[in-house]
Design an enzyme around this catalytic site. Structure first.
Site, PDB file in Angstrom:
ATOM      1  N   CYS A 161      42.858  41.934  40.114  1.00 24.82           N
ATOM      2  CA  CYS A 161      43.007  40.637  39.476  1.00 24.82           C
ATOM      3  C   CYS A 161      44.390  40.038  39.759  1.00 24.82           C
ATOM      4  O   CYS A 161      44.647  39.639  40.890  1.00 24.82           O
ATOM      5  CB  CYS A 161      42.678  40.737  37.990  1.00 24.82           C
ATOM      6  SG  CYS A 161      42.195  39.141  37.303  1.00 24.82           S
ATOM      7  N   HIS A 169      37.393  43.397  37.921  1.00 23.94           N
ATOM      8  CA  HIS A 169      38.001  44.578  37.299  1.00 23.94           C
ATOM      9  C   HIS A 169      37.064  45.780  37.408  1.00 23.94           C
ATOM     10  O   HIS A 169      36.294  46.042  36.475  1.00 23.94           O
ATOM     11  CB  HIS A 169      38.265  44.303  35.817  1.00 23.94           C
ATOM     12  CG  HIS A 169      39.348  43.319  35.558  1.00 23.94           C
ATOM     13  ND1 HIS A 169      40.649  43.685  35.286  1.00 23.94           N
ATOM     14  CD2 HIS A 169      39.335  41.968  35.551  1.00 23.94           C
ATOM     15  CE1 HIS A 169      41.385  42.607  35.111  1.00 23.94           C
ATOM     16  NE2 HIS A 169      40.609  41.550  35.265  1.00 23.94           N
ATOM     17  N   GLU A 211      37.669  48.756  36.983  1.00 24.83           N
ATOM     18  CA  GLU A 211      37.974  49.819  36.007  1.00 24.83           C
ATOM     19  C   GLU A 211      37.058  49.773  34.785  1.00 24.83           C
ATOM     20  O   GLU A 211      36.800  50.786  34.150  1.00 24.83           O
ATOM     21  CB  GLU A 211      39.447  49.731  35.563  1.00 24.83           C
ATOM     22  CG  GLU A 211      39.848  48.545  34.679  1.00 24.83           C
ATOM     23  CD  GLU A 211      40.212  47.281  35.453  1.00 24.83           C
ATOM     24  OE1 GLU A 211      39.776  47.155  36.621  1.00 24.83           O
ATOM     25  OE2 GLU A 211      40.917  46.421  34.888  1.00 24.83           O
TER      26      GLU A 211
HETATM   27  N1  GLN Z   1      46.741  35.745  35.286  1.00 24.28           N
HETATM   28  C1  GLN Z   1      45.730  35.799  36.305  1.00 24.28           C
HETATM   29  C2  GLN Z   1      44.647  34.778  36.078  1.00 24.28           C
HETATM   30  O1  GLN Z   1      44.478  34.293  34.976  1.00 24.28           O
HETATM   31  C3  GLN Z   1      45.142  37.189  36.423  1.00 24.28           C
HETATM   32  C4  GLN Z   1      44.405  37.646  35.191  1.00 24.28           C
HETATM   33  C5  GLN Z   1      44.193  39.128  35.134  1.00 24.28           C
HETATM   34  O2  GLN Z   1      44.890  39.907  35.787  1.00 24.28           O
HETATM   35  N2  GLN Z   1      43.239  39.570  34.329  1.00 24.28           N
HETATM   36  O3  GLN Z   1      43.934  34.450  36.983  1.00 24.28           O
END
Ligand code: GLN
Length: 560
Positions: A402, A527, A529
């Site tokens: 992310c 994600h 995970e």
């Molecule tokens: N801050 C980034 C976004 O909003 C990544 C978010 C995250 O790592 N969950 O796109």
């Protein structure tokens, strides 16, 4: 009140927070599953946030994201999206091996919001709205509602916080009322407390447990079972003392000692007879635990406890003060390493340290792989980009998740495309090269709660990429939580320099995966995970650990 035959196990905590109530709750669920009973789990969070999505992870640990997005109707005409839930749901999913539903995370925020909005709508015309009965009624409605969703044999209800906290009171009062309404044979109370070891006298101490049980008793609640969290297994005389002072039989005082892996806890509980005890108390037929299920779980525990070698993974990040900020990532690293017969050693590094002293980047030369972590906001970001640049230069295996993937793309834009001022507009809204930018649907969004791109979505994987090799599929479902994304315009420029785009969101076409052709450097917008489970680790994590271990062998850190 409840039409089905569901039994309820409430789990409360005493003395202090962070005792691992989630692991206790999940382990009890596992004991019931071993016996072929169906379970579901509710977590109550007494804070006033509607969901934990607006919380910094250093406050209460990671924000877990479930597969489903829930339309929470607080009152007629008032709807809110919820998919971000407490980190304990990650524990439940990993132990119970089922997807949890966001409506199972009940917060004080949701309860009060519902009651207050219902008052505005006119549901209680003529009445004074009070904690008892209106708030407690709403709490009971939500808990009983959760029992109706899957109609499990047993619903576990973990009450967050510590007995004695003001915010926990209405939930304990609701529990007292439920016991009266449902009858003692359908509902039991497990109290988890700390039994500290006092170095100076070389003894375990029961007084804090006695005090927290007294607090419960003063609210009309008597625990049926006491789980004593301690460094070692509780000796007989300590169990006797707790039994005597806390009004529970000795065989209902259960040890919860420090363990190498939390997945061993169901075995430790089973050995103490907890499964049969619970079935007895709830009037469930005493079934023998299924031999196959128990031996499969034991095999998993063995895998964690007997690795042949280790693999060191740096986790540059922003929330490293507590390891719970990244609990699902750490569990995914450990499970996938165990799957390969290895032990993962995650090393959390606060990236502001790199900004203050770039020499510290040398730490990364001693690790086998780098996991660039998710996150939000500007603090520590330059340090994360420095870590990604270091990995690119030295070809260290890297998995960016992310924010980690977005900052990997910023690093390669600066290093390989030569765009020195490239940035994400989240951090530098005026960058001349917005290589990571707001998703178009986010442009009009001003509210912060539950408004990100959230939940499980289909992802298309491109044949011939590392991602495709890992998942062995062209279409997967993974979970999302973000507002920004990698700009396709800049990604195309990077493709000319050797980058591969390896995944797209099937629904909106955004880039969800990037990777280097010639090195194991991969970034994913989703994600992995959150879907990784100990018996079925994320395929992407497995490949990342494999590449990291290969790097370790090349570096000559392996004796075999
Ligand atoms: N801050 C980034 C976004 O909003 C990544 C978010 C995250 O790592 N969950 O796109």
């Amino acid at each position: 009140m409840s039409g089905s035959n569901t039994r309820f196990i409430f789990v409360t905590g005493g003395v202090l927070s962070g005792l691992g109530k989630g692991v206790v709750t999940a382990s009890i669920g596992k004991l019931l599953q071993f016996r072929g009973y169906t379970v579901d789990a509710v977590k109550i969070d007494p804070y006033l946030n509607v969901d934990p999505g607006t919380l910094n992870p250093v406050e209460h640990g990671e924000v877990f994201v479930c597969e489903e997005v829930w339309e929470f109707e607080a009152a007629p005409g008032y709807r809110f999206r919820i998919a971000e839930i407490d980190q304990d749901f990650g524990t439940y999913e990993r132990f119970l091996e089922m997807n949890m539903h966001p409506s199972n995370n009940i917060t004080s925020g949701q309860v009060y919001l519902s009651v207050i909005l219902k008052e505005r709508v006119g549901e209680f015309l003529g009445k004074t709205i009070q904690v008892i009965p209106h708030i407690t009624d709403e709490i009971k409605r939500r808990i009983l509602g959760a029992s109706q969703r899957l109609k499990p044999d047993v619903l576990l209800v973990e009450i967050g916080g510590t007995v004695g906290d003001i915010e926990v009171m209405p939930f304990l009062e609701a529990l007292r009322q439920l016991m009266l309404e449902l009858g003692k044979e359908r509902i039991i109370l497990v109290h988890v407390t700390l039994v500290p070891y006092l170095e100076t006298v070389g003894q375990l101490k029961t007084k804090p447990t006695q005090h927290s049980v007294k607090l419960l008793q003063s609210m009309g609640l008597q625990p049926d079972i006491i789980v004593g969290r301690s460094r070692i297994e509780l000796p007989e005389e300590i169990k006797e003392k707790i039994s005597l002072f806390c009004n529970v039989p000795k065989h209902a005082v259960i040890s919860d000692p420090d363990l190498e892996t939390p997945y061993e806890l169901p075995m430790i509980f089973e050995r103490q007879g907890l499964g049969d005890l619970i079935c007895g108390l709830l009037g469930l037929p005493r079934r023998r635990p299924d031999d196959g299920a128990v031996s499969e779980w034991s095999e998993l525990v063995r895998r964690f406890k007997e690795p042949s070698s280790c693999v060191r993974i740096a986790m540059p990040g922003k929330y490293c003060m507590i390891s719970d900020s990244y609990i699902s990532i750490i569990e995914a690293l450990k499970s996938s390493a165990a799957w390969l017969g290895l032990k993962a050693e995650p090393i959390l590094i606060e990236t502001e340290e790199f900004e203050q002293d770039p020499e510290k980047l040398r730490i990364l030369d001693d690790v086998d792989g780098i996991l660039l972590t998710p996150g939000f906001g500007a603090r520590g970001v330059e340090g994360m980009i420095m870590a990604a640049e270091h990995a690119i230069r030295k070809q260290i295996p890297l998995l960016g998740i992310c924010f980690g993937a977005q900052l990997l793309f910023v690093a390669l834009s600066r290093l390989i495309l030569g765009l020195r001022d490239a940035h994400s507009t989240e951090v530098d809204p005026n960058t001349p090269h917005p290589v990571v930018d707001l998703l178009s649907e986010q442009r009009e969004m001003s509210l912060k709660g539950g408004t990100m791109k959230l939940g499980g979505r289909p992802v298309k994987l491109v044949a011939g990429t590392k991602l495709h090799q890992a998942y062995k599929s062209e279409r997967i479902i993974e979970r999302f939580r973000h507002r920004y994304h990698i700009s396709p315009r800049y990604a195309e420029l990077a493709v000319e320099k050797g980058l591969m785009i390896s995944a797209y969101d099937e629904l909106d076409g955004t880039i969800c995966g990037i990777e280097f052709r010639d090195a194991w450097i991969v970034g994913v917008q989703f994600h992995p995970e959150f879907k990784s489970r100990p018996r079925e680790p994320s395929p992407l994590f497995i490949e990342f650990i494999r590449a990291s271990y290969e790097n370790r062998r090349k570096r000559g850190d392996v004796m075999d």
